[in-house]
Design a protein around this motif. Structure first.
Motif: not given
Length: 336
Positions: A310-323
């Motif tokens: 779930v972190g890859m979608i909504v976690g604190s690092r999701a924006r840089d890592a996936l978005w």
């Protein structure tokens, strides 16, 4: 589960129960108004999140609601993408009707039927090739749809395919859960979300208890507490699965690994990821407790992340890592 995990720690049990009570009484903000529907197929609809770029259809799992992709005003992958040269469109599966009995004809569409009878007609209704993005079981279904629909690209995010990668112990636990729940599900004609949620809890019961302990110590007015409530509300919600979809998921997929063995067929065609003709890639999490990295499909390109399911979608690092990498690919005609 709580009794077992805290048998020698009554203080932890009390703290977890206090955290659960705090979660239950926490205030909730209303969900945003539903966005416009641009296509329908049976009980499924396609909602338009705006934007001016190429259409990108997001396929959520059948398990839990689709709003993990639009969790909160300040944490919404889809609304953010709409400002990044992408036109996100979200599939909503809609609640299934209960089956009259457990026969195959009456048990509703299985997972393959959701692809053939709901997802593919939604894509066809748009009348143009799209980027197709699937999350979790939605990624499994998107891979199947890519064998049939004209696409610009395919992206799978934390999508299980080789179910043997879940490991023998986890598969045995899921089989035991299904064996116990199947008679009641057959009577109901549906697989309630509670059956699946109980299985998720068992994947890491210690963590389930610990997170409620931690929540009980949070300032209820803090942004962290609000984020916890939003995520837990999503995790504990969701329409039931059709009986046929639950059976196919738990028997054909988890127990028999039919997708990973090349035996899963959708609309009469074997789903073989190696034969997908459009640019395809998958985001895989090394820390995923729900969909292990070993279960990934092995698409042409793979991005490995050190974030949770779930972190890859909504976690604190999701924006840089996936978005951001996702926006870079979807704003183009093909994945570079």
């Amino acid at each position: 589960m709580l009794r077992r995990e805290t048998a020698d720690a009554p203080a932890r049990r009390a703290a977890a129960l206090a955290g659960l009570a705090a979660y239950q009484r926490a205030p909730r903000l209303p969900r945003p108004a539903p966005l416009p529907i641009v296509a329908r197929a049976g009980r499924a609809v396609l909602r338009d999140y705006g934007g001016t770029g190429p259409p990108a259809v997001f396929v959520p799992s059948l398990i839990n609601p689709p709003f993990i992709l639009d969790l909160a005003p300040d944490n919404s992958l889809l609304r953010w993408l709409a400002g990044q040269g992408v036109r996100p469109l979200l599939v909503e599966w809609g609640p299934p009707a209960p089956a009259a009995d457990a026969s195959a004809a009456a048990a509703g569409p299985d997972v393959a039927g959701h692809v053939a009878d709901l997802l593919l007609p939604l894509l066809a209704a748009l009348g143009t090739p799209v980027h197709l993005v699937g999350y979790c079981l939605g990624g499994t279904m998107a891979i199947a749809a890519a064998m049939h629909a004209p696409l610009l690209s395919l992206t799978a995010i934390a999508a299980p395919w080789r179910f043997g990668g879940f490991g023998a112990a986890a598969r045995a636990d899921i089989a035991a859960l299904w064996s116990a729940a199947q008679p009641a599900c057959a009577t109901l004609g549906l697989v309630p979300m509670e059956v699946l949620q109980a299985g998720f809890w068992q994947l890491d019961p210690g963590r389930t208890v610990a997170k409620f302990e931690a929540f009980g110590r949070m300032d209820p007015d803090s942004s962290a507490a609000r984020a916890f409530v939003a995520l837990e509300d999503w995790a504990n919600a969701g329409d039931p699965l059709t009986l046929a979809a639950g059976r196919e998921l738990l028997e054909d997929f988890v127990a028999e690994d039919r997708p990973g063995r090349g035996l899963w067929r959708v609309a009469g065609v074997a789903v073989l990821p190696g034969r997908i003709a459009v640019p395809a890639r998958e985001f895989v999490s090394r820390n995923d407790r729900i969909v292990p990295a070993a279960s990934a499909a092995g698409l042409a390109a793979q991005v490995s992340l050190g974030l949770g399911h779930v972190g890859m979608i909504v976690g604190s690092r999701a924006r840089d890592a996936l978005w951001r990498p996702l926006a870079a690919s979807l704003s183009q005609v093909t994945i570079s």
